[in-house]
Design a protein around this motif. Structure first.
Motif, PDB file in Angstrom:
ATOM      1  N   LEU A 115     -32.299 -82.821 -27.241  1.00  0.00           N
ATOM      2  CA  LEU A 115     -31.656 -83.809 -28.107  1.00  0.00           C
ATOM      3  C   LEU A 115     -30.425 -83.204 -28.782  1.00  0.00           C
ATOM      4  O   LEU A 115     -29.350 -83.828 -28.807  1.00  0.00           O
ATOM      5  CB  LEU A 115     -32.648 -84.304 -29.165  1.00  0.00           C
ATOM      6  N   ALA A 116     -30.569 -82.009 -29.337  1.00  0.00           N
ATOM      7  CA  ALA A 116     -29.454 -81.361 -30.025  1.00  0.00           C
ATOM      8  C   ALA A 116     -28.276 -81.138 -29.074  1.00  0.00           C
ATOM      9  O   ALA A 116     -27.116 -81.366 -29.441  1.00  0.00           O
ATOM     10  CB  ALA A 116     -29.914 -80.034 -30.623  1.00  0.00           C
ATOM     11  N   ASN A 117     -28.571 -80.714 -27.857  1.00  0.00           N
ATOM     12  CA  ASN A 117     -27.493 -80.494 -26.881  1.00  0.00           C
ATOM     13  C   ASN A 117     -26.762 -81.787 -26.551  1.00  0.00           C
ATOM     14  O   ASN A 117     -25.527 -81.810 -26.452  1.00  0.00           O
ATOM     15  CB  ASN A 117     -28.071 -79.875 -25.605  1.00  0.00           C
ATOM     16  N   ARG A 118     -27.499 -82.875 -26.394  1.00  0.00           N
ATOM     17  CA  ARG A 118     -26.855 -84.156 -26.063  1.00  0.00           C
ATOM     18  C   ARG A 118     -26.031 -84.675 -27.224  1.00  0.00           C
ATOM     19  O   ARG A 118     -24.930 -85.218 -27.036  1.00  0.00           O
ATOM     20  CB  ARG A 118     -27.924 -85.178 -25.652  1.00  0.00           C
ATOM     21  N   ILE A 119     -26.550 -84.535 -28.430  1.00  0.00           N
ATOM     22  CA  ILE A 119     -25.813 -85.002 -29.602  1.00  0.00           C
ATOM     23  C   ILE A 119     -24.553 -84.153 -29.804  1.00  0.00           C
ATOM     24  O   ILE A 119     -23.470 -84.686 -30.092  1.00  0.00           O
ATOM     25  CB  ILE A 119     -26.707 -84.966 -30.855  1.00  0.00           C
ATOM     26  N   CYS A 120     -24.672 -82.846 -29.648  1.00  0.00           N
ATOM     27  CA  CYS A 120     -23.502 -81.968 -29.795  1.00  0.00           C
ATOM     28  C   CYS A 120     -22.444 -82.289 -28.749  1.00  0.00           C
ATOM     29  O   CYS A 120     -21.236 -82.257 -29.037  1.00  0.00           O
ATOM     30  CB  CYS A 120     -23.921 -80.510 -29.695  1.00  0.00           C
TER      31      CYS A 120
END
Length: 241
Positions: A115-120
């Motif tokens: 999730l963090a990678n996609r949001i970043c």
């Protein structure tokens, strides 16, 4: 809770037993709970673009960053920063908006990392998100600044909370640079005085820097805040604050 007037840096067995009674183990202290939580948030992001829940709220994250910047003179925006238990990376996004460029996040949930990678990627935040368990961290980098917003709280709800908290403290000490670094922690389970008792001792080499002033509530004749945020400074003993 810990006896904050005790000058002994070693937590006694009696204090450990008392602490064990104060914090009953909970599903919030399990990795599976957070994995399931971020699986759902990842699905929501993919379907609706929802970034997910921000622990303690977006407003507090911005307050923490602004307060920290006011507490340290001329902080280098190229400082190496780690957000432990980064979740959906909102803290990293906020740090990027504040001008910081060298950003890392870690989480032991694979779904949180995804999730963090996609949001970043969506927010164009050049952060490095690492799958890592803070209780057995494999990160070898040393950081100028480490943030924690709720991870220590979750650790305090594990069945093996006493041993886990000791491992957490060891990892934080290992991840922060010895010559000069900062550790900023936000908790809803521990008071400022309790956090001082836990983290300030000869082993950690942390010193109190500042606490974030927050609105207080009064109940039963006692006043306090629903959250505590404190900054510690770590430096060589021959240096002074």
């Amino acid at each position: 809770m810990s006896n904050t007037t005790n000058n002994n840096n070693n937590i006694s067995e009696e204090e450990n037993e008392e602490e064990n009674e104060d914090f009953k183990s909970s599903k919030l202290g399990t990795q599976q709970y957070w994995e399931n939580c971020y699986i759902q948030e990842l699905e929501n992001f993919d379907s609706f673009g929802d970034l997910g829940e921000v622990w303690f709220g977006k407003g507090l994250v911005n307050k923490i960053i602004n307060w920290f910047l006011s507490s340290v003179n001329n902080i280098d925006r190229n400082s190496l920063i780690l957000d432990v238990g980064c979740g959906n990376a909102y803290t990293l996004i906020s740090l990027k908006k504040a001008g910081f460029t060298n950003l890392f996040g870690s989480d032991y949930s694979q779904s949180a990392v995804d999730l963090a990678n996609r949001i970043c990627l969506q927010e164009q935040i050049p952060a490095n998100i690492i799958l890592d368990d803070i209780l057995n961290s494999q990160i070898r980098e040393k950081f100028d600044i480490v943030f924690d917003k709720g991870t220590f709280d979750a650790i305090a709800l594990r069945e093996d909370k006493i041993q886990a908290k000791e491992k957490y403290i060891e990892s934080i000490c290992s991840l922060t640079k010895s010559e000069l670094s900062y550790f900023i922690i936000t908790s809803c389970n521990f008071t400022i005085e309790e956090l001082k008792f836990i983290f300030i001792n000869d082993k950690t080499n942390f010193q109190f820097l500042s606490e974030l002033p927050l609105a207080t509530i009064t109940f039963g004749g006692k006043s306090g805040s629903t959250t505590s945020t404190i900054a510690f400074k770590k430096q060589n003993k021959n240096q002074t604050i």
